[in-house]
Scaffold this motif. Structure first.
Motif, PDB file in Angstrom:
ATOM      1  N   ASN A 193       0.818  -1.215   0.000  1.00 27.35           N
ATOM      2  CA  ASN A 193       0.000   0.000   0.000  1.00 27.35           C
ATOM      3  C   ASN A 193       0.847   1.258   0.000  1.00 27.35           C
ATOM      4  O   ASN A 193       1.997   1.266   0.416  1.00 27.35           O
ATOM      5  CB  ASN A 193      -0.896   0.028   1.243  1.00 27.35           C
ATOM      6  CG  ASN A 193      -1.667  -1.248   1.461  1.00 27.35           C
ATOM      7  OD1 ASN A 193      -1.125  -2.210   1.987  1.00 27.35           O
ATOM      8  ND2 ASN A 193      -2.926  -1.265   1.056  1.00 27.35           N
ATOM      9  N   THR A 216      -5.824   2.803   7.915  1.00 27.74           N
ATOM     10  CA  THR A 216      -6.086   1.662   7.046  1.00 27.74           C
ATOM     11  C   THR A 216      -6.630   0.503   7.861  1.00 27.74           C
ATOM     12  O   THR A 216      -6.059   0.142   8.890  1.00 27.74           O
ATOM     13  CB  THR A 216      -4.783   1.210   6.348  1.00 27.74           C
ATOM     14  OG1 THR A 216      -4.184   2.325   5.676  1.00 27.74           O
ATOM     15  CG2 THR A 216      -5.036   0.088   5.354  1.00 27.74           C
ATOM     16  N   LEU A 220      -7.243  -4.438   4.497  1.00 27.54           N
ATOM     17  CA  LEU A 220      -6.925  -3.675   3.295  1.00 27.54           C
ATOM     18  C   LEU A 220      -5.433  -3.477   3.095  1.00 27.54           C
ATOM     19  O   LEU A 220      -5.001  -2.964   2.062  1.00 27.54           O
ATOM     20  CB  LEU A 220      -7.632  -2.315   3.335  1.00 27.54           C
ATOM     21  CG  LEU A 220      -9.156  -2.393   3.279  1.00 27.54           C
ATOM     22  CD1 LEU A 220      -9.780  -1.030   3.559  1.00 27.54           C
ATOM     23  CD2 LEU A 220      -9.622  -2.923   1.937  1.00 27.54           C
ATOM     24  N   PHE A 279      -6.839   9.403  -0.270  1.00 23.72           N
ATOM     25  CA  PHE A 279      -5.545   8.810   0.058  1.00 23.72           C
ATOM     26  C   PHE A 279      -4.386   9.466  -0.694  1.00 23.72           C
ATOM     27  O   PHE A 279      -4.591  10.376  -1.486  1.00 23.72           O
ATOM     28  CB  PHE A 279      -5.583   7.299  -0.189  1.00 23.72           C
ATOM     29  CG  PHE A 279      -6.670   6.614   0.593  1.00 23.72           C
ATOM     30  CD1 PHE A 279      -6.702   6.715   1.977  1.00 23.72           C
ATOM     31  CD2 PHE A 279      -7.690   5.918  -0.039  1.00 23.72           C
ATOM     32  CE1 PHE A 279      -7.709   6.118   2.714  1.00 23.72           C
ATOM     33  CE2 PHE A 279      -8.702   5.309   0.684  1.00 23.72           C
ATOM     34  CZ  PHE A 279      -8.719   5.419   2.070  1.00 23.72           C
ATOM     35  N   GLN A 298      -6.260  -0.698  -0.095  1.00 24.30           N
ATOM     36  CA  GLN A 298      -6.203   0.754   0.010  1.00 24.30           C
ATOM     37  C   GLN A 298      -5.059   1.310  -0.824  1.00 24.30           C
ATOM     38  O   GLN A 298      -3.912   0.872  -0.701  1.00 24.30           O
ATOM     39  CB  GLN A 298      -6.058   1.162   1.474  1.00 24.30           C
ATOM     40  CG  GLN A 298      -6.275   2.647   1.714  1.00 24.30           C
ATOM     41  CD  GLN A 298      -6.626   2.931   3.148  1.00 24.30           C
ATOM     42  OE1 GLN A 298      -7.607   2.393   3.669  1.00 24.30           O
ATOM     43  NE2 GLN A 298      -5.847   3.759   3.813  1.00 24.30           N
ATOM     44  N   THR A 299      -5.369   2.246  -1.690  1.00 19.97           N
ATOM     45  CA  THR A 299      -4.490   2.920  -2.657  1.00 19.97           C
ATOM     46  C   THR A 299      -4.113   2.045  -3.849  1.00 19.97           C
ATOM     47  O   THR A 299      -3.611   2.558  -4.839  1.00 19.97           O
ATOM     48  CB  THR A 299      -3.175   3.462  -2.047  1.00 19.97           C
ATOM     49  OG1 THR A 299      -2.295   2.368  -1.711  1.00 19.97           O
ATOM     50  CG2 THR A 299      -3.420   4.320  -0.823  1.00 19.97           C
ATOM     51  N   GLN A 324     -12.493   3.021  -2.574  1.00  8.97           N
ATOM     52  CA  GLN A 324     -11.540   3.848  -1.839  1.00  8.97           C
ATOM     53  C   GLN A 324     -12.281   4.833  -0.937  1.00  8.97           C
ATOM     54  O   GLN A 324     -11.815   5.169   0.147  1.00  8.97           O
ATOM     55  CB  GLN A 324     -10.603   4.585  -2.806  1.00  8.97           C
ATOM     56  CG  GLN A 324      -9.820   3.668  -3.736  1.00  8.97           C
ATOM     57  CD  GLN A 324      -8.954   2.657  -3.005  1.00  8.97           C
ATOM     58  OE1 GLN A 324      -8.118   3.011  -2.167  1.00  8.97           O
ATOM     59  NE2 GLN A 324      -9.160   1.379  -3.304  1.00  8.97           N
ATOM     60  N   ASP A 328     -13.002   1.744   2.198  1.00  8.18           N
ATOM     61  CA  ASP A 328     -11.641   2.009   2.663  1.00  8.18           C
ATOM     62  C   ASP A 328     -11.606   3.238   3.570  1.00  8.18           C
ATOM     63  O   ASP A 328     -11.263   3.144   4.741  1.00  8.18           O
ATOM     64  CB  ASP A 328     -10.698   2.189   1.478  1.00  8.18           C
ATOM     65  CG  ASP A 328     -10.524   0.905   0.675  1.00  8.18           C
ATOM     66  OD1 ASP A 328     -11.301  -0.038   0.885  1.00  8.18           O
ATOM     67  OD2 ASP A 328      -9.609   0.843  -0.164  1.00  8.18           O
ATOM     68  N   SER A 329     -11.977   4.395   3.035  1.00 11.20           N
ATOM     69  CA  SER A 329     -12.014   5.592   3.878  1.00 11.20           C
ATOM     70  C   SER A 329     -13.156   5.496   4.896  1.00 11.20           C
ATOM     71  O   SER A 329     -12.935   5.648   6.091  1.00 11.20           O
ATOM     72  CB  SER A 329     -12.188   6.843   3.015  1.00 11.20           C
ATOM     73  OG  SER A 329     -12.279   8.001   3.826  1.00 11.20           O
TER      74      SER A 329
END
Length: 499
Positions: A193, A216, A220, A279, A298-299, A324, A328-329
């Motif tokens: 990541n 994170t 992820l 991100f 993530q990313t 994302q 994720d967020s």
């Protein structure tokens, strides 16, 4: 999201024991809980502390899949902590807490650690765990998410994977930042990541270092180890855009690149819908074996080569990058709330199709509504509470997307935009529940929406045509020929259900 039937059955069977272990009250001396209190997966996560950072130092040998490592966890006790649990599957050699050796008991995925001294609530604590093992040989409860490949491995999975390569608090409620360093034989690549902070070689080994500076969730965080063509360019918003394609993609390489290289364009499109990308980097990884799903790491989402077997597929790139923001967020507070992830990611594909001219969102809604008979078992799964065994069911994705479009029909475009942007802004880097989303939707729209959401998310059966449900008459008159986007979207969901 994988179809791990063994896990789903096992998780469902143990749901009755959800709250048998009650966390100690904050401010009292006692052990932390061995679970985060998730009624779908009660053994996941732990209580008694919050992790702020993981420093993971690994050495990996592709020839025999042997992994050794040291993970340092920076945490804050949320009570006076006499003992605590970490989620982990591999062999543990030692644990130190605040520099002192600790007593350890290991049972399945539960690593119970008893420090020499009680950890005061709110204090700075460090847990240092040394370990090793062959992840592909370690099965717990009939589950092993680690994917060994001909040239390395993939540590990619949902809702579980971290326990097979680093110890931690494995639940989306406890997010942290990561530094990940992996030493591999020269000529092997490592993807993870965030941003690559350095690569160095010594005595036949190359160490790859990756850092992610935004909170994170543990599942992820990922690794892709093997033979990859890596490229770093400038993506949307001037951020690093890192892609990696397996050297073994063969005739699928062109289609994979034609899809994933559009990520910056997709991120710009989604930012226009949802607000600022949350991100510090963007990208994607395409494997050539071992996976039949995609995952929103993530990313850096990771895609199976199978998505590109029929040509380019931007729908899956849209789906994973929408995560994302949604997943994720803003993560699920418990896994029951999975609709908040998959409904938005799937609906984003519909909005992309609308932009591309391959089918409007209403045309796609009409197709899925009319093509699925009322007696189809599809309508019996509740997106708002699918059960542990159906977390990644078609209904969570497709009925989930239909719910959002029906909501758009009921409250209007601008209200849906306001709700969505407020949700991702106020919940950024944290978690949310469906009930919180409904409350926000009512606040922003000025409408009472309990019956609407009850019909779409919590009631078995096909919602009826009508203004209250957001189902127009056009849904009954849909053309027998589906919009062009359907083939790509269906191909995406056929595999993406394992993400």
């Amino acid at each position: 999201m994988f179809r791990r039937q063994g896990l789903r059955v096992a998780a469902a069977a143990c749901c009755a024991a959800v709250f048998l272990a009650t966390p100690a009250l904050a401010g009292n001396d006692g052990p932390g809980a061995p679970g985060a209190g998730d009624d779908y997966f009660p053994g996941y996560g732990n209580g008694g502390y919050d992790v702020s950072h993981y420093d993971i130092q690994l050495r990996y040998q592709p020839n025999d899949d042997f992994l050794s490592g040291t993970t340092t966890i920076v945490a804050k006790p949320t009570q006076n902590l006499t003992a605590f649990n970490l989620d982990f599957a591999l062999n543990v050699k030692s644990v130190r807490v605040n520099g002192k050796p600790a007593e350890v008991k290991h049972d399945g995925l539960e690593l119970t650690v008893t420090p020499q001294e009680t950890l005061p609530e709110g204090s700075l604590a460090t847990f240092v765990v040394e370990y090793d093992g062959v992840p592909s040989t370690v099965e717990v409860g009939g589950v092993n998410p680690w994917i060994r490949t001909a040239d390395g491995a993939l540590a990619i999975g949902q809702p579980e994977i971290s326990s097979w390569w680093f110890p931690g608090n494995d639940h989306p409620r406890d997010k942290a930042t990561f530094d990940i360093a992996v030493a591999v034989p020269d000529g092997t690549e490592v993807l993870s990541n965030g941003v690559n902070t350095g690569t160095s070689s010594l005595a036949g080994w190359t160490t790859w270092k990756w850092r992610t500076t935004k909170p994170t969730a543990s599942y992820l965080a990922f690794l892709a180890l093997g033979q990859y063509e890596i490229s770093t360019k400038t993506g949307a918003n001037g951020q690093p855009f890192v892609t990696a394609y397996s050297d073994q993609l063969g005739e699928l390489e062109g289609a994979a690149k034609a899809s994933v290289e559009r990520t910056p364009e997709v991120v710009e499109f989604l930012s226009g819908l949802f607000g600022e990308y949350p991100f510090e980097a963007q990208g994607g990884v395409v494997s050539s074996e071992g996976m039949n799903f995609a995952l929103e790491n993530q990313t850096r989402p990771t895609y199976s080569h199978k998505f590109f077997s029929r040509g380019a597929n931007t729908s899956v790139v849209v789906h994973e990058n929408a995560h994302q923001w949604f997943g994720d967020s803003v993560s699920v507070d418990t896994w029951r709330n999975i609709w908040l992830n998959e409904g938005f990611a799937s609906y984003s594909e519909w909005l992309w199709s609308e932009k591309q001219g391959t089918g409007t969102a209403q045309e796609l809604f009409d197709h899925y509504y009319s093509a699925t008979p009322a007696d189809d078992p599809f309508w019996q799964v509740l997106p708002g509470d699918p059960g542990a065994e159906n977390v990644f069911h078609d209904a969570v994705y497709d009925r989930g997307a239909m719910t959002l479009h029906a909501l758009r029909n009921v409250i209007g475009d601008q209200a849906l935009v306001d709700i969505t942007r407020t949700w991702v802004s106020e919940k950024r880097y944290s978690t949310g529940t469906i009930e919180q989303f409904i409350e926000l939707a009512e606040q922003k729209s000025g409408k009472q929406l309990d019956e609407f959401f009850k019909a779409w998310l919590f009631t078995p059966g096909k919602p009826a045509v009508g203004e209250a449900t957001g189902v127009p008459q056009s849904a009954l008159l849909a053309s027998a020929t589906p919009p062009p986007a359907v083939a790509e979207i269906d191909a995406t969901h056929e595999r993406a259900h394992a993400h």
